[in-house]
Design a protein around this motif. Structure first.
Motif: not given
Length: 88
Positions: A21-29, A42-46, A51-55
Motif C-alpha cells: 500500500t505504501a509503495v502504491a501511494g509513493i510510486a506515483p509521487i 508537498d510531495n515530500a510531505v506526502n 511512510l509514517a502511517t505505514t510504520g
C-alpha cells in the motif's frame, strides 16, 4: 494473553499489505517528481505521511496481543455474535 506461537514479520500478510500500500501511494509521487525533475515540498510531505502511517500500522500489528476474530455486523467475516456462539 500472549500467543504461544511466533512468526517472522516477513511472513505476515498484514506487513506485506502495508508495504505494498505504501509503495502504491509513493510510486506515483516519485514518478511525477522524476518526470518534472524536482521533488516539491508537498510531495515530500506526502511521502513522509505515507511512510509514517505505514510504520504505525506495522508497529501496531507487531505489538498486538490478540488476533482479530470478528468484524462489525454486515461486513465480510464472522461478527461478534457468531464468535460468542462458537465459544459457548
Amino acid at each position: 494473553m500472549f500467543k504461544t506461537t511466533v512468526k517472522s514479520i516477513f511472513s505476515s500478510k498484514t506487513f506485506w499489505s502495508a508495504v505494498l500500500t505504501a509503495v502504491a501511494g509513493i510510486a506515483p509521487i516519485v514518478g511525477k517528481a522524476v518526470e518534472e525533475k524536482k521533488l516539491s515540498v508537498d510531495n515530500a510531505v506526502n511521502i513522509v505521511i505515507i511512510l509514517a502511517t505505514t510504520g504505525t500500522a506495522v508497529i501496531g500489528r507487531v505489538q498486538a496481543n490478540e488476533s482479530l476474530v470478528y468484524t462489525p455486523k454486515g461486513l465480510p467475516g464472522p461478527d461478534k455474535q457468531d464468535c460468542e456462539n462458537f465459544s459457548s
